[in-house]
Every structure is written in C-alpha cells, then in structure tokens.
Design a protein around this motif. Structure first.
Motif, PDB file in Angstrom:
ATOM      1  N   ASN A 207      14.073 -19.533 -10.590  1.00 11.42           N
ATOM      2  CA  ASN A 207      13.612 -18.437  -9.742  1.00 11.42           C
ATOM      3  C   ASN A 207      12.245 -18.812  -9.184  1.00 11.42           C
ATOM      4  O   ASN A 207      11.295 -19.007  -9.943  1.00 11.42           O
ATOM      5  CB  ASN A 207      13.525 -17.140 -10.539  1.00 11.42           C
ATOM      6  N   ILE A 208      12.166 -18.915  -7.870  1.00  8.79           N
ATOM      7  CA  ILE A 208      10.935 -19.330  -7.200  1.00  8.79           C
ATOM      8  C   ILE A 208      10.446 -18.196  -6.310  1.00  8.79           C
ATOM      9  O   ILE A 208      11.180 -17.713  -5.443  1.00  8.79           O
ATOM     10  CB  ILE A 208      11.164 -20.598  -6.348  1.00  8.79           C
ATOM     11  N   GLY A 209       9.205 -17.787  -6.526  1.00  8.68           N
ATOM     12  CA  GLY A 209       8.595 -16.740  -5.712  1.00  8.68           C
ATOM     13  C   GLY A 209       7.794 -17.341  -4.572  1.00  8.68           C
ATOM     14  O   GLY A 209       7.001 -18.256  -4.776  1.00  8.68           O
ATOM     15  N   ILE A 210       8.014 -16.835  -3.383  1.00  4.45           N
ATOM     16  CA  ILE A 210       7.237 -17.225  -2.207  1.00  4.45           C
ATOM     17  C   ILE A 210       6.184 -16.131  -2.030  1.00  4.45           C
ATOM     18  O   ILE A 210       6.489 -15.022  -1.580  1.00  4.45           O
ATOM     19  CB  ILE A 210       8.140 -17.363  -0.968  1.00  4.45           C
ATOM     20  N   ILE A 211       4.971 -16.437  -2.443  1.00  2.00           N
ATOM     21  CA  ILE A 211       3.914 -15.429  -2.528  1.00  2.00           C
ATOM     22  C   ILE A 211       3.127 -15.357  -1.228  1.00  2.00           C
ATOM     23  O   ILE A 211       2.516 -16.348  -0.803  1.00  2.00           O
ATOM     24  CB  ILE A 211       2.981 -15.727  -3.715  1.00  2.00           C
ATOM     25  N   LEU A 212       3.138 -14.182  -0.611  1.00  2.00           N
ATOM     26  CA  LEU A 212       2.365 -13.951   0.600  1.00  2.00           C
ATOM     27  C   LEU A 212       0.923 -13.694   0.200  1.00  2.00           C
ATOM     28  O   LEU A 212       0.626 -12.726  -0.489  1.00  2.00           O
ATOM     29  CB  LEU A 212       2.921 -12.762   1.390  1.00  2.00           C
ATOM     30  N   GLY A 213       0.017 -14.553   0.642  1.00  2.00           N
ATOM     31  CA  GLY A 213      -1.363 -14.521   0.170  1.00  2.00           C
ATOM     32  C   GLY A 213      -2.318 -13.652   0.958  1.00  2.00           C
ATOM     33  O   GLY A 213      -3.517 -13.714   0.732  1.00  2.00           O
ATOM     34  N   SER A 214      -1.820 -12.856   1.888  1.00  2.00           N
ATOM     35  CA  SER A 214      -2.696 -11.983   2.675  1.00  2.00           C
ATOM     36  C   SER A 214      -2.145 -10.565   2.647  1.00  2.00           C
ATOM     37  O   SER A 214      -0.930 -10.365   2.576  1.00  2.00           O
ATOM     38  CB  SER A 214      -2.760 -12.477   4.122  1.00  2.00           C
ATOM     39  N   THR A 215      -3.048  -9.595   2.712  1.00  2.00           N
ATOM     40  CA  THR A 215      -2.631  -8.192   2.738  1.00  2.00           C
ATOM     41  C   THR A 215      -3.169  -7.455   3.961  1.00  2.00           C
ATOM     42  O   THR A 215      -2.915  -6.271   4.118  1.00  2.00           O
ATOM     43  CB  THR A 215      -3.118  -7.462   1.463  1.00  2.00           C
ATOM     44  N   ARG A 216      -3.883  -8.133   4.819  1.00  2.00           N
ATOM     45  CA  ARG A 216      -4.533  -7.444   5.934  1.00  2.00           C
ATOM     46  C   ARG A 216      -3.523  -6.966   6.981  1.00  2.00           C
ATOM     47  O   ARG A 216      -2.433  -7.519   7.117  1.00  2.00           O
ATOM     48  CB  ARG A 216      -5.587  -8.346   6.570  1.00  2.00           C
ATOM     49  N   GLU A 217      -3.921  -5.950   7.708  1.00  2.00           N
ATOM     50  CA  GLU A 217      -3.126  -5.424   8.811  1.00  2.00           C
ATOM     51  C   GLU A 217      -2.989  -6.508   9.885  1.00  2.00           C
ATOM     52  O   GLU A 217      -3.951  -7.205  10.195  1.00  2.00           O
ATOM     53  CB  GLU A 217      -3.825  -4.192   9.396  1.00  2.00           C
TER      54      GLU A 217
ATOM     55  N   ILE B   4      10.752 -13.499  -1.596  1.00  2.00           N
ATOM     56  CA  ILE B   4       9.413 -13.203  -1.090  1.00  2.00           C
ATOM     57  C   ILE B   4       8.744 -12.254  -2.079  1.00  2.00           C
ATOM     58  O   ILE B   4       9.346 -11.261  -2.503  1.00  2.00           O
ATOM     59  CB  ILE B   4       9.483 -12.521   0.299  1.00  2.00           C
ATOM     60  N   VAL B   5       7.509 -12.571  -2.438  1.00  2.00           N
ATOM     61  CA  VAL B   5       6.714 -11.707  -3.311  1.00  2.00           C
ATOM     62  C   VAL B   5       5.440 -11.374  -2.525  1.00  2.00           C
ATOM     63  O   VAL B   5       4.602 -12.251  -2.298  1.00  2.00           O
ATOM     64  CB  VAL B   5       6.372 -12.396  -4.652  1.00  2.00           C
ATOM     65  N   ASP B   6       5.353 -10.118  -2.109  1.00  2.00           N
ATOM     66  CA  ASP B   6       4.246  -9.678  -1.263  1.00  2.00           C
ATOM     67  C   ASP B   6       3.191  -8.976  -2.116  1.00  2.00           C
ATOM     68  O   ASP B   6       3.446  -7.905  -2.670  1.00  2.00           O
ATOM     69  CB  ASP B   6       4.778  -8.738  -0.185  1.00  2.00           C
ATOM     70  N   ILE B   7       2.019  -9.571  -2.203  1.00  2.00           N
ATOM     71  CA  ILE B   7       0.926  -8.988  -2.982  1.00  2.00           C
ATOM     72  C   ILE B   7       0.660  -7.549  -2.543  1.00  2.00           C
ATOM     73  O   ILE B   7       0.354  -6.681  -3.368  1.00  2.00           O
ATOM     74  CB  ILE B   7      -0.359  -9.839  -2.840  1.00  2.00           C
ATOM     75  N   ALA B   8       0.805  -7.271  -1.260  1.00  2.00           N
ATOM     76  CA  ALA B   8       0.533  -5.930  -0.729  1.00  2.00           C
ATOM     77  C   ALA B   8       1.416  -4.865  -1.364  1.00  2.00           C
ATOM     78  O   ALA B   8       1.035  -3.693  -1.431  1.00  2.00           O
ATOM     79  CB  ALA B   8       0.697  -5.919   0.789  1.00  2.00           C
TER      80      ALA B   8
END
Length: 182
Positions: free
Chosen positions: A7-17, A42-46
């Motif tokens: 299981n591989i997470g693709i982590i989105l490293g930005s949360t800005r608009e 996809i793993v979205d920090i936001a």
C-alpha cells in the motif's frame, strides 16, 4: 513474505487554496495504477485538519486519523512544492505530528517549482532520515515554466514518464524490503 500488494500513499504536500498538487498527485496515481504492482492512493494532508504541533492537546481527531492512515501504508510518494527553497509548513507539520508510523518505510518524491522543487526535496531527505524513512534516488522534477500552463494547469512533458516509473520501481523494491523489518 506474502504475495500481498503493498500500500503506497501519494501524499499531497500542500494545503493552500488554488494549489496544483492534486493535479500532480492524480497524474502520478494514473501512472502508478497502470503498473498494477501495488495499491496506490492519494493522501491529502488537507483532509485531516491537523493542528500546528504544540498548539492543541495532541488528542485532536485529525492527528489520530493521520497516524492511522500512515500506519496502513508501506511506502510513500511525496508530491513536493518548493516554497522559499524548502517544503511547505503544512508538510513539515504533518511529518512532525507522526513519529513511529513513518519508521522503516520507503519514500520517493515528485517535486515542482521554479527549479523543479529540487531544493525542497533536499530538505525533505534530511527530515526523512530522522524519521527512519528510506528515500529513493530517482526524483522526477517538474518546472513551473515548462510543465504548467500559466503556472496553474498541469501539462507534464512526456519525458517525465520514465522517471516516475523508475522512482516507483525503487519505492516498491525498498518498501517490500523494509516491510520485513516491521
């Protein structure tokens, strides 16, 4: 070791608009899914509404959910934006709000910025070492000037496809090897 897929997470490293990391993350996931060698998500920090480290009780639900998600993953691909020659504050905070769940896992990077995000990834490699994340060598870099239309619509050059696949091969190999340590 079993024949179970990693299981591989693709982590989105930005949360800005207005961020473009979701476009880059979906592109990487599309390439990854065609490989069929792992389960990619996809793993979205936001999505986790993480408090800044040290500002809350440490018991906020987002922190627990974030750690549970990371624990379920065998490796990572970080989508890294370069802000002021480094990673985003949101990514640094997300890294700091977890500890052991990062240990003995592998990570690759796909970065973008005016210099392809290379300086940000160099900072992130040092952080990964502290968290016992083994980072892989191949590192696709995307230019805001040539891989984005008006610096906002992602239109990657074909030449990046080989690098993304090579990076994923390394992430899978290292993630499988490190799974034996956990």
């Amino acid at each position: 070791m079993t024949n179970e897929k990693l299981n591989i997470g693709i982590i989105l490293g930005s949360t800005r608009e207005g961020r473009v990391s979701p476009q880059v993350g979906e592109w990487v996931k599309g390439i990854a899914d065609k490989r069929g060698d792992a389960n990619y998500e996809i793993v979205d920090i936001a999505d986790y509404n993480l408090p800044f480290l040290g500002t809350g009780t440490g018991q906020e639900p987002g922190i627990q959910s974030w750690n549970e998600k990371l624990a379920s993953l065998d490796g990572f691909v970080f989508i890294v934006q370069e802000y002021n020659h480094s990673i985003t504050g949101a990514l640094k905070n997300a890294l700091d709000l977890a500890r052991e769940v990062w240990n003995n896992k592998a990570a690759g990077f796909v970065s973008y910025g005016s210099t392809g995000g290379a300086r940000a990834v160099e900072h992130l490699r040092g952080i990964c070492g502290e968290l016992l994340i083994a980072d892989v060598r191949v590192h696709p870099t995307l230019s805001l000037f040539t891989d984005f239309e008006n610096m906002s619509t992602f239109k990657p050059a074909e030449l990046h496809l080989d690098n993304v696949n090579a990076m994923l091969e390394q992430v899978i190999a290292w993630s499988g090897a490190l799974k034996t340590l956990r």
